[in-house]
Design an enzyme around this catalytic site. Structure first.
Site, PDB file in Angstrom:
ATOM      1  N   ASN A 101       6.520  -0.669  -0.408  1.00  0.00           N
ATOM      2  CA  ASN A 101       5.274  -1.185   0.051  1.00  0.00           C
ATOM      3  C   ASN A 101       4.444   0.256   1.070  1.00  0.00           C
ATOM      4  O   ASN A 101       3.698   0.431   1.407  1.00  0.00           O
ATOM      5  CB  ASN A 101       5.006  -2.063   0.764  1.00  0.00           C
ATOM      6  CG  ASN A 101       4.379  -2.625   1.088  1.00  0.00           C
ATOM      7  OD1 ASN A 101       2.925  -2.561   0.325  1.00  0.00           O
ATOM      8  ND2 ASN A 101       3.812  -3.138   2.637  1.00  0.00           N
ATOM      9  N   TYR A 153      -3.906  11.234  -2.517  1.00  0.00           N
ATOM     10  CA  TYR A 153      -3.675   9.475  -2.675  1.00  0.00           C
ATOM     11  C   TYR A 153      -3.807   9.339  -4.055  1.00  0.00           C
ATOM     12  O   TYR A 153      -2.399   8.468  -4.550  1.00  0.00           O
ATOM     13  CB  TYR A 153      -4.169   8.614  -1.863  1.00  0.00           C
ATOM     14  CG  TYR A 153      -3.952   7.735  -2.322  1.00  0.00           C
ATOM     15  CD1 TYR A 153      -3.555   6.513  -0.578  1.00  0.00           C
ATOM     16  CD2 TYR A 153      -4.633   6.327  -2.306  1.00  0.00           C
ATOM     17  CE1 TYR A 153      -2.734   5.085  -0.809  1.00  0.00           C
ATOM     18  CE2 TYR A 153      -4.582   4.366  -2.058  1.00  0.00           C
ATOM     19  CZ  TYR A 153      -3.602   4.182  -1.905  1.00  0.00           C
ATOM     20  OH  TYR A 153      -2.898   2.836  -1.484  1.00  0.00           O
ATOM     21  N   VAL A 192      -7.194  -3.421   1.167  1.00  0.00           N
ATOM     22  CA  VAL A 192      -7.159  -5.653   1.741  1.00  0.00           C
ATOM     23  C   VAL A 192      -7.455  -5.654   2.866  1.00  0.00           C
ATOM     24  O   VAL A 192      -7.062  -4.050   4.066  1.00  0.00           O
ATOM     25  CB  VAL A 192      -5.405  -5.463   1.837  1.00  0.00           C
ATOM     26  CG1 VAL A 192      -4.750  -7.162   2.320  1.00  0.00           C
ATOM     27  CG2 VAL A 192      -5.668  -5.366   0.796  1.00  0.00           C
ATOM     28  N   LYS A 235       0.240   7.556  -6.535  1.00  0.00           N
ATOM     29  CA  LYS A 235       0.166   6.567  -7.094  1.00  0.00           C
ATOM     30  C   LYS A 235       0.556   5.963  -8.160  1.00  0.00           C
ATOM     31  O   LYS A 235       0.877   5.197  -8.313  1.00  0.00           O
ATOM     32  CB  LYS A 235      -1.177   5.172  -6.336  1.00  0.00           C
ATOM     33  CG  LYS A 235      -1.127   4.926  -4.769  1.00  0.00           C
ATOM     34  CD  LYS A 235       0.216   4.083  -4.544  1.00  0.00           C
ATOM     35  CE  LYS A 235       0.022   3.700  -3.037  1.00  0.00           C
ATOM     36  NZ  LYS A 235       0.898   3.092  -2.830  1.00  0.00           N
ATOM     37  N   ASP A 241      13.202   4.097   7.449  1.00  0.00           N
ATOM     38  CA  ASP A 241      12.103   5.588   7.276  1.00  0.00           C
ATOM     39  C   ASP A 241      12.565   5.793   5.872  1.00  0.00           C
ATOM     40  O   ASP A 241      13.003   6.235   5.433  1.00  0.00           O
ATOM     41  CB  ASP A 241      12.427   6.126   8.908  1.00  0.00           C
ATOM     42  CG  ASP A 241      11.422   7.557   8.314  1.00  0.00           C
ATOM     43  OD1 ASP A 241      10.570   7.514   7.211  1.00  0.00           O
ATOM     44  OD2 ASP A 241      11.478   8.862   9.443  1.00  0.00           O
ATOM     45  N   ARG A 279      15.929   4.231  -6.064  1.00  0.00           N
ATOM     46  CA  ARG A 279      17.939   4.863  -7.059  1.00  0.00           C
ATOM     47  C   ARG A 279      19.157   4.218  -5.396  1.00  0.00           C
ATOM     48  O   ARG A 279      20.262   4.608  -5.777  1.00  0.00           O
ATOM     49  CB  ARG A 279      18.153   6.754  -5.977  1.00  0.00           C
ATOM     50  CG  ARG A 279      19.374   6.900  -6.313  1.00  0.00           C
ATOM     51  CD  ARG A 279      18.449   8.903  -5.954  1.00  0.00           C
ATOM     52  NE  ARG A 279      18.215   9.117  -4.578  1.00  0.00           N
ATOM     53  CZ  ARG A 279      18.443  10.942  -4.164  1.00  0.00           C
ATOM     54  NH1 ARG A 279      18.180  11.449  -4.907  1.00  0.00           N
ATOM     55  NH2 ARG A 279      18.115  10.795  -3.152  1.00  0.00           N
TER      56      ARG A 279
END
Length: 241
Positions: free
Chosen positions: A49, A114, A147, A118, A22, A82
């Site tokens: 991802n 969003y 996708v 990014k 998580d 990190r």
């Protein structure tokens, strides 16, 4: 982040191991890191991802949903990087591949939450690459469009309101996203092949990779048209549909 039940698809593959992770939990990140290092002597690449979508108007946005997308899309990348930097530094090698999106390159309607996450990953990755250059650690970001996956189905959206303009824009953007997702049949394979090549041949320092027609087109259009013309283009061909 992956649902635990989805990891069962890899059962029976001796060279694949799955771990519960998580990205919003420091405890979970440390636990996964410890388990991975217990199974492998070294780590060559970390691919970030994990991501969620939140399609909302600023006026109608909700604090918990804003917090969630920031914690997963942006801070999740920061915390995972990190955690694994010390491993890479001790090995004197390693690579971070951070998945962003076409949203990391351009700004589009209903991307107020969003897109910034990014673009934050893009900036973070480039800045981090300077820090890691002395340790043979490379950093790459990968951008692509919609996708054929469950991502769009799982995007959180603001509820229909009494504001006609908002409702019209939401329907328009939903329609475009659905169409583009269904059109990009071969994008998933292209992404997997490209990430594999990046992992096999890490570049020095920092590198951006755009995959697929949509990402490459939007990247070049935004670069050559500038803000004003790009703005007109989006209003004409996106919001007018």
């Amino acid at each position: 982040m992956i649902c635990i039940k989805e990891a069962t698809v890899f059962e029976g593959y001796p060279n694949i191991k799955t771990y519960e992770l998580d990205v919003t939990s420091l405890e979970s990140i440390d636990k996964a890191k410890e388990a991975i290092l217990n199974d492998y002597k070294s780590i060559d690449v970390v691919v970030n991802n994990a991501g969620v979508g939140y399609r909302s108007f600023v006026e109608l946005s909700e604090d918990d949903k804003i917090d969630a997308i920031v914690k997963i899309n942006w801070l999740g990348v920061v915390k995972v990087c990190r955690a694994f930097i010390p491993c890479f530094r001790q090995q004197n090698k390693g690579q971070f591949i951070n998945i962003t999106s076409i949203a990391g390159l351009v700004n589009l309607p209903l991307g107020s939450f969003y897109h910034p996450t990014k673009q934050a990953v893009e900036s973070f990755s480039e800045c981090m690459a300077y820090e890691l250059s002395d340790f043979n650690i490379s950093v790459a970001t990968v951008q692509f469009g919609n996708v054929p996956s469950n991502f769009q189905k799982n995007v959180t959206k603001s509820q229909e309101s009494t504001i006609d303009s908002y409702n019209k824009m939401m329907k328009c953007v939903d329609r475009i996203m659905s169409r583009k997702t269904s059109e990009n049949h071969n994008l998933s394979i292209s992404i997997l092949e490209k990430i594999y090549k990046i992992a096999e041949n890490p570049s020095k320092g920092f590198q951006k990779y755009a995959i697929g027609f949509d990402a490459k087109l939007m990247k070049n259009i935004r670069r050559f048209l500038g803000y004003r013309l790009f703005d007109r283009l989006i209003k004409r061909y996106v919001l007018s549909q």
